[in-house]
Enzyme design. Structure first.
Site, PDB file in Angstrom:
ATOM      1  N   HIS A 175      -3.887  13.987   0.300  1.00  0.00           N
ATOM      2  CA  HIS A 175      -4.270  13.143   1.441  1.00  0.00           C
ATOM      3  C   HIS A 175      -3.205  13.232   2.531  1.00  0.00           C
ATOM      4  O   HIS A 175      -3.517  13.433   3.707  1.00  0.00           O
ATOM      5  CB  HIS A 175      -4.444  11.691   0.978  1.00  0.00           C
ATOM      6  CG  HIS A 175      -4.682  10.719   2.093  1.00  0.00           C
ATOM      7  ND1 HIS A 175      -5.845  10.684   2.823  1.00  0.00           N
ATOM      8  CD2 HIS A 175      -3.894   9.742   2.612  1.00  0.00           C
ATOM      9  CE1 HIS A 175      -5.770   9.723   3.741  1.00  0.00           C
ATOM     10  NE2 HIS A 175      -4.589   9.144   3.624  1.00  0.00           N
TER      11      HIS A 175
ATOM     12  N   ASP B  14       0.845  -1.195   0.000  1.00  0.00           N
ATOM     13  CA  ASP B  14       0.000   0.000   0.000  1.00  0.00           C
ATOM     14  C   ASP B  14       0.882   1.247   0.000  1.00  0.00           C
ATOM     15  O   ASP B  14       1.767   1.378   0.841  1.00  0.00           O
ATOM     16  CB  ASP B  14      -0.910   0.003   1.223  1.00  0.00           C
ATOM     17  CG  ASP B  14      -2.053   0.998   1.085  1.00  0.00           C
ATOM     18  OD1 ASP B  14      -2.370   1.402  -0.053  1.00  0.00           O
ATOM     19  OD2 ASP B  14      -2.637   1.361   2.116  1.00  0.00           O
TER      20      ASP B  14
ATOM     21  N   TYR C 280       1.124   5.717  -0.587  1.00  0.00           N
ATOM     22  CA  TYR C 280       0.590   6.927   0.058  1.00  0.00           C
ATOM     23  C   TYR C 280       0.786   8.055  -0.943  1.00  0.00           C
ATOM     24  O   TYR C 280       1.374   9.081  -0.642  1.00  0.00           O
ATOM     25  CB  TYR C 280       1.433   7.146   1.326  1.00  0.00           C
ATOM     26  CG  TYR C 280       0.878   8.021   2.404  1.00  0.00           C
ATOM     27  CD1 TYR C 280      -0.409   7.860   2.905  1.00  0.00           C
ATOM     28  CD2 TYR C 280       1.674   9.007   2.989  1.00  0.00           C
ATOM     29  CE1 TYR C 280      -0.882   8.650   3.934  1.00  0.00           C
ATOM     30  CE2 TYR C 280       1.211   9.799   4.016  1.00  0.00           C
ATOM     31  CZ  TYR C 280      -0.080   9.606   4.491  1.00  0.00           C
ATOM     32  OH  TYR C 280      -0.545  10.384   5.521  1.00  0.00           O
TER      33      TYR C 280
HETATM   34 MN    MN Z   1      -4.494   2.339   2.163  1.00  0.00          MN
END
Ligand code: MN
Length: 454
Positions: free
Chosen positions: A145, A138, A140
């Protein structure tokens, strides 16, 4: 460099009427892949390609020998209950099958009757995960965000110093990734309230969705051999929608110093259709960064990535609460965003992930990270929309939300639209939160059920 070919021509017409309707998610220019079977059957799952409201059953196409050469071999690979082998064949095989399908689906194609015989209606199908996901990482990659979340904790310095140099990521878990339609129990876990003397174990109070794109790796790389950014996209099979559920209160207590763990690995939900990178070619966009930002290190930079490494994909988050569902009310939009705002491109994620020699394998999944846009309404999580739980969102039916409640269904949608190109839809991913199954309720249940039934 042009990424488009005859399969992207907006003038192409399909012999299937439903593929010709305005706002169709799956016109002849899209041709996304999934694993499906007839609903409620015990058939084997096999690969299929969406066209209009139908699925071209690729196992049936392979058996009928509709195609020849590389396209036939690719269709045969898609007959398997997981797409990993097809993904491993690489870009030439994916393109050969796409071209053959595109030609066979065009009005006047001699293969019309043969393909007709291989169609299954989408509303009579059920889906599995498209492949065996070996590893899930995952990222970023949305600076908006990262900035919004960072400012909740560090108003004076929201972005950490590494952000604009390195695509930040962590290794996740694949066992709890499920396909759209998933209902999952609210996680419980250890949390620490600011006013408590010690932590406690309880159902998560700050359950949150994350609006992400899932990125599937096609052909992998050998361990020890970094993927140069110039070739990075050759290793990417395609994209889907990805809701990467998160427990913000569990995360806040557990994440130091090693990062995300039980707050992130209890459930994530994928949309069934993988839109290939090739189908997305008309929606490429330049990578936009402020002049004052650092120039990426050489392994994260190349001219084509800067010129057309971003993708213009409109994204949407919707909620349907239990009360809305019972009243027959349609889902309500919580936020809209666009992948074009991502600070890091897909090619940069691939180049970075392999720079240390880490080997990627066919079917590996990257989460893009929550895709928030520059405006507050473009927030891809409740954490941002509710300003860390401080501002409740008012829904049209009078309900309010700071985080996601039991019975809520969260829906992600995505589509690409641009003048001079056919609309490319992603379909949707839905998942519904069930009340927590706590340790206590499990113990109670096992006492009341006969042995072997809990
Ligand atoms: Mn995530």
């Amino acid at each position: 460099m042009s990424f488009t070919n005859e399969t992207h021509d907006p003038q192409l017409r399909c012999w299937l009427q439903s593929a010709e309707e305005a706002d169709c998610e799956f016109p002849i220019q899209n041709l996304p892949f999934a694993e499906f079977r007839r609903q409620g059957s015990n058939q084997a799952f096999r690969g299929g390609v969406a066209i209009g409201d139908q699925i071209v059953d690729l196992a049936a196409v392979a058996t009928a020998g509709v195609f020849a050469g590389a396209a036939q071999q690719a269709a045969e690979a898609c007959a398997a209950p997981a797409l990993n082998h097809f993904m491993s064949l690489g870009k030439q095989a994916w393109s050969a099958l796409r071209l053959a399908l595109s030609r066979a689906l065009r009005q006047g194609a001699p293969q019309e009757a043969a393909i007709q015989a291989c169609l299954v209606p989408q509303d009579q199908a059920e889906y599995s995960l498209p492949c065996q996901i070996g590893d899930y990482t995952d990222f970023y990659s949305s600076v908006h965000h990262a900035t919004a979340v960072g400012s909740l904790f560090r108003p004076d310095k929201p972005l950490l110093p590494n952000y604009k140099w390195i695509p930040v990521g962590y290794h996740g878990r694949t066992s709890s990734i499920a396909i759209s339609g998933h209902c999952f129990y609210r996680p419980q876990g250890q949390t620490m309230s600011p006013d408590a003397a010690e932590p406690s174990v309880e159902p998560c109070k700050r359950l949150d969705h994350e609006l992400e794109l899932g990125i599937f790796i096609g052909a992998g790389n050998a361990q020890g051999e970094p993927i140069p950014i110039q070739n990075a996209e050759d290793h990417v099979f395609g994209l889907c929608l990805f809701n990467d559920w998160s427990a913000r209160d569990i995360q806040a207590w557990e994440y130091q110093p090693l990062g995300p763990f039980l707050a992130k690995n209890f459930a994530s939900t994928l949309s069934p259709w993988i839109v290939t990178l090739e189908a997305l070619a008309p929606f490429r966009a330049p990578l936009m960064r402020p002049e004052s930002d650092p120039r990426p290190l050489p392994y994260l930079h190349c001219a084509s990535n800067s010129a057309q490494g971003s993708l213009d994909i409109e994204l949407q988050v919707l909620i349907q609460t239990e009360r809305m569902r019972k009243a027959g009310q349609a889902p309500e939009v919580l936020a809209t965003s666009n992948f074009v705002h991502s600070y890091w491109t897909i090619a940069q994620l691939v180049a970075h992930h392999s720079v240390n020699g880490c080997n990627l394998r066919p079917g590996d999944l990257f989460g893009s990270g929550t895709q928030s846009g520059p405006n507050p309404q473009q927030a891809g999580s409740m954490l941002e929309l509710s300003r860390g739980g401080k501002q409740a969102l008012r829904l049209r039916n009078g309900e309010s939300r700071t985080f996601i409640e039991d019975g809520d269904t969260v829906i992600l949608r995505g589509a690409c639209q641009r003048q001079g190109a056919a609309r490319i839809g992603f379909g949707e991913v839905t998942s519904t939160v069930l009340p927590a199954k706590t340790l206590q309720s499990k113990t109670l249940q096992s006492k009341t059920l006969p042995a072997g039934q809990n």
